[in-house]
Design a protein around this motif. Structure first.
Motif, mmCIF file in Angstrom:
data_model
loop_
_atom_site.group_PDB
_atom_site.id
_atom_site.type_symbol
_atom_site.label_atom_id
_atom_site.label_comp_id
_atom_site.label_asym_id
_atom_site.label_seq_id
_atom_site.Cartn_x
_atom_site.Cartn_y
_atom_site.Cartn_z
ATOM 1 N N TYR A 27 28.232 23.021 33.404
ATOM 2 C CA TYR A 27 29.710 22.717 33.131
ATOM 3 C C TYR A 27 30.208 23.689 31.940
ATOM 4 N N SER A 28 29.546 23.803 30.980
ATOM 5 C CA SER A 28 30.017 24.129 29.736
ATOM 6 C C SER A 28 29.979 25.759 30.037
ATOM 7 N N LEU A 29 29.069 26.382 30.873
ATOM 8 C CA LEU A 29 28.918 27.752 31.073
ATOM 9 C C LEU A 29 29.742 28.243 32.283
ATOM 10 N N SER A 30 29.922 27.450 33.216
ATOM 11 C CA SER A 30 30.440 27.943 34.452
ATOM 12 C C SER A 30 31.998 27.705 34.684
ATOM 13 N N ALA A 31 32.333 26.517 35.178
ATOM 14 C CA ALA A 31 33.580 26.118 35.684
ATOM 15 C C ALA A 31 34.600 25.744 34.461
ATOM 16 N N LYS A 32 34.218 25.261 33.512
ATOM 17 C CA LYS A 32 34.942 24.735 32.529
ATOM 18 C C LYS A 32 36.350 25.694 32.130
ATOM 19 N N LYS A 33 35.827 26.995 32.058
ATOM 20 C CA LYS A 33 37.301 27.749 31.544
ATOM 21 C C LYS A 33 37.772 28.437 32.768
ATOM 22 N N LYS A 34 37.568 27.754 33.861
ATOM 23 C CA LYS A 34 38.008 28.651 35.192
ATOM 24 C C LYS A 34 39.330 27.757 35.581
ATOM 25 N N ASP A 35 40.615 28.271 36.092
ATOM 26 C CA ASP A 35 41.644 27.647 36.176
ATOM 27 C C ASP A 35 41.322 27.322 37.989
ATOM 28 N N ILE A 36 41.175 25.805 38.050
ATOM 29 C CA ILE A 36 40.758 25.431 39.710
ATOM 30 C C ILE A 36 41.983 24.568 40.105
ATOM 31 N N LYS A 37 42.597 24.828 41.104
ATOM 32 C CA LYS A 37 43.359 24.025 41.822
ATOM 33 C C LYS A 37 43.083 23.492 43.070
ATOM 34 N N ILE A 38 43.602 22.322 43.253
ATOM 35 C CA ILE A 38 43.532 21.696 44.629
ATOM 36 C C ILE A 38 44.467 21.966 45.671
ATOM 37 N N ALA A 39 44.343 22.345 46.809
ATOM 38 C CA ALA A 39 44.986 22.793 47.779
ATOM 39 C C ALA A 39 44.840 21.795 48.975
ATOM 40 N N ILE A 40 45.747 20.848 49.316
ATOM 41 C CA ILE A 40 45.594 19.675 50.155
ATOM 42 C C ILE A 40 46.376 20.195 51.633
ATOM 43 N N SER A 41 45.950 20.348 52.747
ATOM 44 C CA SER A 41 46.408 20.660 53.948
ATOM 45 C C SER A 41 46.868 19.504 54.694
ATOM 46 N N THR A 42 47.996 19.453 54.912
ATOM 47 C CA THR A 42 48.621 18.114 55.962
ATOM 48 C C THR A 42 49.600 18.486 56.611
ATOM 49 N N VAL A 43 50.151 17.523 57.432
ATOM 50 C CA VAL A 43 51.299 17.807 58.479
ATOM 51 C C VAL A 43 52.223 16.858 58.400
ATOM 52 N N MET A 129 31.606 16.969 39.836
ATOM 53 C CA MET A 129 31.132 18.065 40.832
ATOM 54 C C MET A 129 31.735 19.280 41.111
ATOM 55 N N VAL A 130 33.045 19.248 41.007
ATOM 56 C CA VAL A 130 33.960 20.287 41.238
ATOM 57 C C VAL A 130 33.672 21.239 39.834
ATOM 58 N N TYR A 131 33.569 20.868 38.867
ATOM 59 C CA TYR A 131 33.585 21.730 37.371
ATOM 60 C C TYR A 131 31.977 21.980 37.116
ATOM 61 N N THR A 132 31.136 21.506 37.893
ATOM 62 C CA THR A 132 29.743 22.003 37.582
ATOM 63 C C THR A 132 29.237 22.897 38.684
ATOM 64 N N CYS A 133 29.991 23.274 39.828
ATOM 65 C CA CYS A 133 29.551 24.193 40.650
ATOM 66 C C CYS A 133 29.451 25.628 40.100
ATOM 67 N N GLN A 134 28.285 26.265 40.432
ATOM 68 C CA GLN A 134 27.902 27.612 39.770
ATOM 69 C C GLN A 134 28.795 28.857 40.628
ATOM 70 N N PHE A 135 29.851 29.143 39.926
ATOM 71 C CA PHE A 135 30.702 30.181 40.469
ATOM 72 C C PHE A 135 30.251 31.560 40.156
ATOM 73 N N LYS A 136 29.510 31.741 39.155
ATOM 74 C CA LYS A 136 28.970 33.100 38.978
ATOM 75 C C LYS A 136 29.971 34.100 39.177
ATOM 76 N N SER A 198 33.056 37.239 55.173
ATOM 77 C CA SER A 198 33.275 37.830 53.798
ATOM 78 C C SER A 198 32.056 37.942 53.179
ATOM 79 N N GLN A 199 31.920 38.998 52.251
ATOM 80 C CA GLN A 199 30.818 39.216 51.357
ATOM 81 C C GLN A 199 31.071 38.404 50.125
ATOM 82 N N ASN A 200 29.565 37.992 49.518
ATOM 83 C CA ASN A 200 29.718 37.378 48.081
ATOM 84 C C ASN A 200 30.275 36.065 48.364
ATOM 85 N N ILE A 201 29.594 35.367 49.022
ATOM 86 C CA ILE A 201 29.928 33.835 49.034
ATOM 87 C C ILE A 201 28.650 32.938 48.883
#
Length: 252
Positions: A27-43, A129-136, A198-201
């Motif tokens: 968490y401290s090394l990966s996603a903490k400093k990333k700008d993560i936003k939630i996109a919810i698709s609905t109708v 769980m969102v902010y401990t993902c390994q985005f690398k 796509s590559q690099n997933i």
């Protein structure tokens, strides 16, 4: 054998503690400093049944209103408002991809967008769980490695930009029953298209790559669905149209 049985509970507990420590470090090394936003698709016509609880839970578990975006398909023009979260009425109904298409068209920026459906519920560990993902250096993170992910996952802006042409081609403005059925069927056939092409997933918590099929025929918002739990995000999905590839029900 008896010795192994005796020490197994202690081993599992040590492993659990170790995993928690590792995730805290990640968490401290990966996603903490990333700008993560939630996109919810609905109708239109369904969002009022699902969005209020999901928004309330996201806020209760620590997400700010500025990080939550709802994209409601089925309107004739784009309108934006903010009432504790970003709410977009959009000029198309492209189902799962409502969010990504509009993000691309309006150039709504974030380091990563987490695309969700309105038919999910979240637990207390969701934010962790969102902010401990390994985005690398991954351009995106797919929910499941060995199965389709319903397009749910993390999309970076470069990944979205690389797929602009595809997203534009998927945009559905035909609100007739036939038009909606065609869009829904195409969405099922091309599920996870961006991740697959796509590559690099990477994958959301590769050490938790499974789902729990909790129960079939669960009544959710007036319809029978399959309830599945995903520990990768502490998230439950209520799935419809899971009987056959050709069985779609559109209610707007």
């Amino acid at each position: 054998m008896k010795i192994l049985e005796l020490i197994r509970p202690a081993y599992l507990e040590v492993r659990r503690i170790g995993n928690n420590i590792r995730r805290s470090i990640e968490y401290s090394l990966s996603a903490k400093k990333k700008d993560i936003k939630i996109a919810i698709s609905t109708v239109l016509g369904y969002s009022e049944q699902t969005i209020p609880k999901l928004i309330n839970d996201l806020k209760k578990y620590g997400f700010s209103g500025n990080s939550i975006y709802v994209f409601e398909g089925g309107h004739n023009k784009i309108e934006h408002s903010f009432a504790g979260y970003h709410y977009y009425k959009i000029d198309h109904n492209s189902f799962d991809l409502n969010g990504l298409i509009t993000i691309n068209e309006l150039n709504l920026n974030a380091d990563y967008w987490l695309l969700l459906h309105d038919t999910v519920t979240i637990g207390k560990k969701f934010k962790k769980m969102v902010y401990t993902c390994q985005f690398k250096n991954f351009l995106g993170l797919k929910l499941l490695k060995k199965d389709v992910s319903m397009n749910i996952g993390f999309y970076s802006m470069p990944l979205i930009r690389q797929n602009s042409e595809y997203l534009h081609s998927f945009k559905n403005t035909d609100y007739t029953e036939k038009g909606l059925l065609n869009a829904k069927e195409r969405g099922a056939i091309e599920e996870d298209y961006i991740f697959k092409n796509s590559q690099n997933i990477g994958y959301v918590h590769y050490d938790l790559q499974y789902r729990v099929k909790c129960e079939n025929d669960v009544m959710y918002k007036g319809r029978l669905r399959r309830m599945e739990y995903y520990p990768q995000l502490d998230m439950t999905k209520y799935k419809a149209n899971f009987v056959t590839d050709k069985e779609w029900i559109i209610k707007l």
